[in-house]
Enzyme design. Structure first.
Site, PDB file in Angstrom:
ATOM      1  N   HIS A 133       0.824  -1.212   0.000  1.00  0.00           N
ATOM      2  CA  HIS A 133       0.000   0.000   0.000  1.00  0.00           C
ATOM      3  C   HIS A 133       0.860   1.265   0.000  1.00  0.00           C
ATOM      4  CE1 HIS A 133      -2.732   2.916   2.259  1.00  0.00           C
ATOM      5  NE2 HIS A 133      -3.382   2.652   1.150  1.00  0.00           N
ATOM      6  N   ARG A 134       0.754   2.050  -1.065  1.00  0.00           N
ATOM      7  CA  ARG A 134       1.592   3.244  -1.285  1.00  0.00           C
ATOM      8  C   ARG A 134       3.077   2.852  -1.244  1.00  0.00           C
ATOM      9  NH1 ARG A 134      -1.637   7.426   2.849  1.00  0.00           N
ATOM     10  NH2 ARG A 134      -3.695   6.589   2.430  1.00  0.00           N
TER      11      ARG A 134
ATOM     12  N   GLU B 291       1.133  -0.583  -4.769  1.00  0.00           N
ATOM     13  CA  GLU B 291      -0.023   0.286  -5.008  1.00  0.00           C
ATOM     14  C   GLU B 291       0.473   1.718  -4.963  1.00  0.00           C
ATOM     15  OE1 GLU B 291      -3.766   2.575  -3.580  1.00  0.00           O
ATOM     16  OE2 GLU B 291      -1.813   2.438  -2.655  1.00  0.00           O
TER      17      GLU B 291
ATOM     18  N   ASP C  12      -0.760   6.107  -5.934  1.00  0.00           N
ATOM     19  CA  ASP C  12      -1.865   7.044  -6.187  1.00  0.00           C
ATOM     20  C   ASP C  12      -1.404   8.100  -7.182  1.00  0.00           C
ATOM     21  OD1 ASP C  12      -3.768   6.151  -3.904  1.00  0.00           O
ATOM     22  OD2 ASP C  12      -1.836   6.418  -2.920  1.00  0.00           O
TER      23      ASP C  12
ATOM     24  N   HIS D  97      -0.416  10.699  -2.675  1.00  0.00           N
ATOM     25  CA  HIS D  97      -1.748  10.319  -2.200  1.00  0.00           C
ATOM     26  C   HIS D  97      -2.707  11.507  -2.123  1.00  0.00           C
ATOM     27  CE1 HIS D  97      -4.961   9.428   0.683  1.00  0.00           C
ATOM     28  NE2 HIS D  97      -4.927   8.235   0.124  1.00  0.00           N
TER      29      HIS D  97
ATOM     30  N   GLU E  47      -3.831   3.765  -8.641  1.00  0.00           N
ATOM     31  CA  GLU E  47      -5.118   4.361  -8.255  1.00  0.00           C
ATOM     32  C   GLU E  47      -5.243   5.796  -8.764  1.00  0.00           C
ATOM     33  OE1 GLU E  47      -6.147   4.331  -4.047  1.00  0.00           O
ATOM     34  OE2 GLU E  47      -7.886   5.612  -4.417  1.00  0.00           O
TER      35      GLU E  47
ATOM     36  N   LYS F  30      -6.669   8.912  -7.938  1.00  0.00           N
ATOM     37  CA  LYS F  30      -7.117   9.295  -6.603  1.00  0.00           C
ATOM     38  C   LYS F  30      -8.356  10.177  -6.631  1.00  0.00           C
ATOM     39  CE  LYS F  30      -7.289   8.540  -2.883  1.00  0.00           C
ATOM     40  NZ  LYS F  30      -7.373   7.199  -2.333  1.00  0.00           N
TER      41      LYS F  30
ATOM     42  N   ASP G 244       0.163  -1.586   4.535  1.00  0.00           N
ATOM     43  CA  ASP G 244       1.441  -0.857   4.615  1.00  0.00           C
ATOM     44  C   ASP G 244       2.593  -1.818   4.938  1.00  0.00           C
ATOM     45  OD1 ASP G 244      -0.301   1.254   4.458  1.00  0.00           O
ATOM     46  OD2 ASP G 244       0.398   2.290   6.251  1.00  0.00           O
TER      47      ASP G 244
HETATM   48  O1  G3P Z   1      -5.847   0.384  -2.405  1.00  0.00           O
HETATM   49  C1  G3P Z   1      -6.759   0.788  -1.460  1.00  0.00           C
HETATM   50  C2  G3P Z   1      -6.433   2.070  -0.805  1.00  0.00           C
HETATM   51  O2  G3P Z   1      -5.304   2.642  -1.396  1.00  0.00           O
HETATM   52  C3  G3P Z   1      -7.527   3.044  -0.765  1.00  0.00           C
HETATM   53  O3  G3P Z   1      -7.300   4.015   0.194  1.00  0.00           O
HETATM   54  O4  G3P Z   1      -6.801   6.318   0.884  1.00  0.00           O
HETATM   55  O5  G3P Z   1      -5.008   4.656   0.895  1.00  0.00           O
HETATM   56  O6  G3P Z   1      -5.839   5.500  -1.249  1.00  0.00           O
HETATM   57  P1  G3P Z   1      -6.179   5.158   0.160  1.00  0.00           P
HETATM   58 CA    CA Z   2      -4.448   4.342  -2.735  1.00  0.00          CA
END
Ligand code: G3P
Ligand code: CA
Length: 281
Positions: free
Chosen positions: A43-44, A70, A72, A85, A144, A146, A266
């Site tokens: 995640h990120r 992942e 954004d 993000h 993603e 965003k 994370d």
């Molecule tokens: O991949 C799911 C997640 O990234 C969505 O929430 O706010 O971290 O972009 P956020």
């Molecule tokens: Ca995300």
């Protein structure tokens, strides 16, 4: 006395053998229970270990053997696809203001690492082009969009960039914005798209699920708003489910219980380490 020394040595040798057996057992358990059927998504990037959405975090996710990173995406004033993000640069850099108010050159002057730790001082923001150039061959990419409504035309930009690649099988584009993902699926029919379900919309009717599964390969949920039945309903429609939580360690046990297809956290090490715990239960 001589006999006593021998006995002590014997006890130590047995203790060492037991320790090695235990360590050996743990390693074997990881190998036996790890399965590529449930993928690990950083995640990120591996954002517990390095500043989110930076090259350092993405490199760390490769190091930790995640299957996907992942990230954004936003758009700069001069139309470049920027990895970050928030809509604003304030939280993760030493600047202030909206990303769309700055050119790429200006954004490149920012420090995107020091606010995480001085060890990462000088880390620059990345563009999506740079990220794909560096990581496409190393790890899957979950990209993603965003806040696509802030950036009219972002879908066309992404389609034009990804359209240069013959093999898109290791790339997924996702968003909470369902219209944007429908548009992506039309622009690039061979691209896998995912819809993120906002917690307030987690109760999905059959008609809504039918509609989502008609264009999305993945329907992704926050772990607190998912149950086994919902996963079955998505699978029945031929789509897959990724579940996300930044820091809730229960995500691993729940992901197995619900039979999801991927875990977004994370902590890219959890999907491997927590399997040991599950196997020993
Ligand atoms: O991949 C799911 C997640 O990234 C969505 O929430 O706010 O971290 O972009 P956020
Ligand atoms: Ca995300």
């Amino acid at each position: 006395m001589r006999h006593l020394r021998k006995s002590k040595f014997g006890i130590l040798a047995i203790a060492a053998a037991c320790f090695l057996l235990l360590v050996g057992y743990k390693e074997q358990t990881i190998r036996v229970h790890y399965t590529k059927d449930m993928v690990s998504v950083a995640h990120r990037g591996a954002s517990h270990f390095a500043p989110e959405n930076t090259r350092a975090a993405f490199q760390k996710s490769v190091e930790l053997n995640a299957d996907f990173l992942e990230c954004d995406v936003h758009v700069s004033k001069d139309g470049e696809l920027i990895i970050m993000h928030d809509d604003k640069i304030d939280r993760t850099t030493n600047g202030s203001g909206f990303i769309k108010e700055f050119t790429l050159d200006e954004l490149k002057q920012l420090d995107a690492g020091a606010s995480f730790s001085k060890e990462f001082k000088g880390e620059q923001i990345l563009t999506l082009n740079e990220l794909i150039d560096e990581f496409y061959d190393q790890i899957g990419l979950l990209i993603e969009l965003k806040n696509p409504k802030l950036y009219p035309g972002i879908e066309e930009k992404i389609a034009s960039l990804l359209g240069e690649y013959d093999d898109l099988s290791s790339i997924i584009v996702q968003s909470f914005d369902i219209d944007s993902m429908k548009k992506m699926s039309v622009l690039l029919p061979n691209l896998q798209v995912a819809v993120l379900i906002h917690p307030k919309d987690s109760l999905l009717s059959a008609a809504k699920l039918d509609d989502l599964a008609s264009f999305a390969s993945y329907i992704n949920f926050n772990v607190s708003f998912l149950n086994k039945k919902t996963v079955e309903r998505v699978h029945d429609r031929g789509a897959k489910v990724f579940v996300w939580s930044k820091k809730d360690k229960n995500i691993i046990a729940k992901a197995h219980k619900y039979n999801v297809d991927g875990i977004i956290t994370d902590f890219s090490n959890w999907p491997y380490e927590e399997l040991i715990y599950l196997a020993q239960e």
